[in-house]
Design an enzyme around this catalytic site. Structure first.
Site, short mmCIF file in Angstrom:
data_model
loop_
_atom_site.label_atom_id
_atom_site.label_comp_id
_atom_site.label_asym_id
_atom_site.label_seq_id
_atom_site.Cartn_x
_atom_site.Cartn_y
_atom_site.Cartn_z
N ASP A 224 28.94 76.31 59.30
CA ASP A 224 29.85 76.98 60.24
C ASP A 224 30.87 77.77 59.41
O ASP A 224 30.56 78.16 58.30
CB ASP A 224 30.49 75.93 61.16
CG ASP A 224 30.92 76.51 62.50
OD1 ASP A 224 31.31 77.69 62.54
OD2 ASP A 224 30.88 75.80 63.52
N HIS A 247 29.75 80.92 58.15
CA HIS A 247 30.14 81.94 59.12
C HIS A 247 31.36 82.74 58.67
O HIS A 247 32.04 83.34 59.49
CB HIS A 247 30.37 81.30 60.49
CG HIS A 247 29.13 80.69 61.08
ND1 HIS A 247 29.11 80.07 62.30
CD2 HIS A 247 27.86 80.61 60.60
CE1 HIS A 247 27.87 79.63 62.55
NE2 HIS A 247 27.10 79.94 61.53
#
Ligand SMILES: *[C@@H]1O[C@H](CO)[C@@H](O)[C@H](O)[C@H]1NC(C)=O
Ligand SMILES: *[C@@H]1O[C@H](CO)[C@@H](O)[C@H](O)[C@H]1NC(C)=O
Ligand SMILES: *[C@@H]1O[C@H](CO)[C@@H](O)[C@H](O)[C@H]1NC(C)=O
Ligand SMILES: *[C@@H]1O[C@H](CO)[C@@H](O)[C@H](O)[C@H]1NC(C)=O
Length: 402
Positions: A224, A247
């Site tokens: 993430d 991310h």
């Protein structure tokens, strides 16, 4: 003359050392080794109680103290190390590996290893905290299920001031690796964060309501956000970080809750993104509940290698298909500098400025951007909505400012 000068220098150096060594006993911390409290590094024994007891003595020691975890594999349940401490200066040194229970239910806490209400804390060592997350990643269905199981974060710091973390590795967390809440003056350096790129919600470093934070010389590869700056943060300096997979480095998401606070002052510099979905990203929910501002952000000297969306301001953030589209984001983004950002973009839209119609982004200054798209669908482009600012220097893809 030179000789005399030399002798003088050497003797004053010697004097310095004598003073240095004689005054040392007061600064050498008292060591509290977990093995003396019954901890066993055999990978099986539950060391929760031994660690808690070690902490109690280290924290209440009247002078600098050091809780020490030597080499070995120490199985550890959910623990909270709580202050305030009498010791005034406390270090937590991990040279071995800490192993979390593979089953999330055995942790019984939001955070596997939690530090609270402590000043002058140092978490260091060459060791690893291993969240053993693999088993619980399969239980993560938060994309579809609002009441999905809440998995444990590897390590958390709440109400911790004037402290630092250096050198340790965080591996395979169940949820995020590190969480910071209401922390002031904290340096993170030389830390290594690792989980597979497809492990769900394994944010690297998540921070809220904190100030004066430095993150440097750190490698983050995870499933993430590498770093997520949430509500109420001020004065952050992030530099020499490598991010990917992951991310990217995010501000937000913001706008979901009513009582969120402003974000003011973030620098991200001298950082490399490799194979991430996003590079630098600001995400605010469409139809946001809060009316706040994100101000004074500087992004400079950033390399993007095969990054999905290298520059991504998204004020229509909606990760789930079930979002209610009730209106524009009420979050004001202002005073943003983007300087010397180069590399390759996986998406055709290499630069996305999708700002709020009601609160257009303002004072955005962009210079020397060079982002190339390699694909059959043509060169990279900029997407622009509701943004005011200026651009100078080389600008690839063509910009929409001025
Ligand atoms: C940490 O700093 C904040 C504000 O800077 C202060 O309110 C808080 O009491 C401090 N916490 C501790 C444990 O000293
Ligand atoms: C963090 O690092 C800066 C230098 O980069 C230093 O001035 C500051 O004292 C450090 N803070 C802590 C809490 O270690
Ligand atoms: C940047 O960080 C890496 C570790 O990720 C370190 O090896 C390197 O020395 C750092 N570079 C500088 C200039 O401090
Ligand atoms: C934005 O920058 C301008 C100067 O460039 C400054 O006067 C203003 O106070 C800044 N806004 C905020 C909210 O800090």
């Amino acid at each position: 003359m030179a000789y005399i000068d030399f002798v003088f220098k050497v003797s004053s150096l010697a004097l310095f050392f004598i003073i240095g060594t004689t005054s040392r006993p007061t600064t050498v911390p008292k060591v509290f080794d977990v093995r003396r409290y019954g901890a066993k590094g055999n990978g099986k024994t539950d060391n929760t109680k031994a660690f808690t007891n070690t902490w109690k003595n280290a924290c209440t020691w009247d002078g600098p103290s050091k809780m020490y975890i030597p080499n070995g594999r120490f199985y550890l349940g959910g623990v909270s190390f709580v202050g305030p401490c009498t010791s005034k200066m406390i270090s937590f040194v991990i040279d071995g590996t800490l192993l979390a229970p593979p089953n999330n239910n055995d942790i019984k806490k939001d955070t596997w290893i939690n530090f609270r209400y402590i000043d002058y804390l140092t978490v260091t060592g060459s060791g690893t905290i291993d969240g053993q997350g693999k088993e619980s990643w399969l239980l993560n269905d938060c994309q579809k299920n609002m009441n999905c199981p809440k998995l444990a974060i590897n390590m958390g710091f709440d109400f911790v001031n004037k402290s630092r973390m250096e050198g340790i590795t965080s591996l395979n967390s169940k949820a995020g690796h590190f969480n910071f809440f209401s922390v002031d003056h904290f340096n993170i350096t030389g830390v290594h964060i690792t989980a597979p790129g497809d492990s769900p919600n394994t944010d690297g470093i998540k921070i809220a309501l904190s100030s004066n934070i430095q993150i440097s010389n750190t490698h983050i590869s995870t499933g993430d956000d590498c770093i997520a700056m949430l509500s109420g943060n001020t004065n952050f300096d992030i530099y020499n970080v490598t991010c990917g997979p992951g991310h990217g480095i995010s501000v937000g998401s913001l706008g979901k809750d009513r009582n969120e606070k402003n974000i003011n002052g973030l620098t991200v510099r001298d950082t490399i993104f490799t194979g991430t979905s996003d590079g630098i990203r600001i995400k605010t929910w469409e139809s946001s509940a809060s009316t706040i501002a994100i101000s004074n952000l500087v992004y400079k000297n950033l390399q993007m290698i095969d990054v999905g969306a290298p520059i991504n301001i998204d004020q229509k953030y909606c990760p789930y298909t079930s979002c209610q589209k009730l209106g524009d984001s009420h979050i004001q983004i202002q005073n943003v500098t983007l300087k010397n950002i180069w590399g390759t973009s996986r998406n055709k839209v290499a630069v996305k400025f999708q700002c709020s119609k009601s609160f257009p982004c303002k004072n955005v200054h962009s210079s020397d951007i060079n982002l190339k798209h390699k694909g059959v669908d043509g060169p990279a482009i900029t997407l622009c909505e509701n943004i005011k600012g200026s651009a100078t220097g080389k600008m690839i893809p063509p910009h929409c400012l001025n």
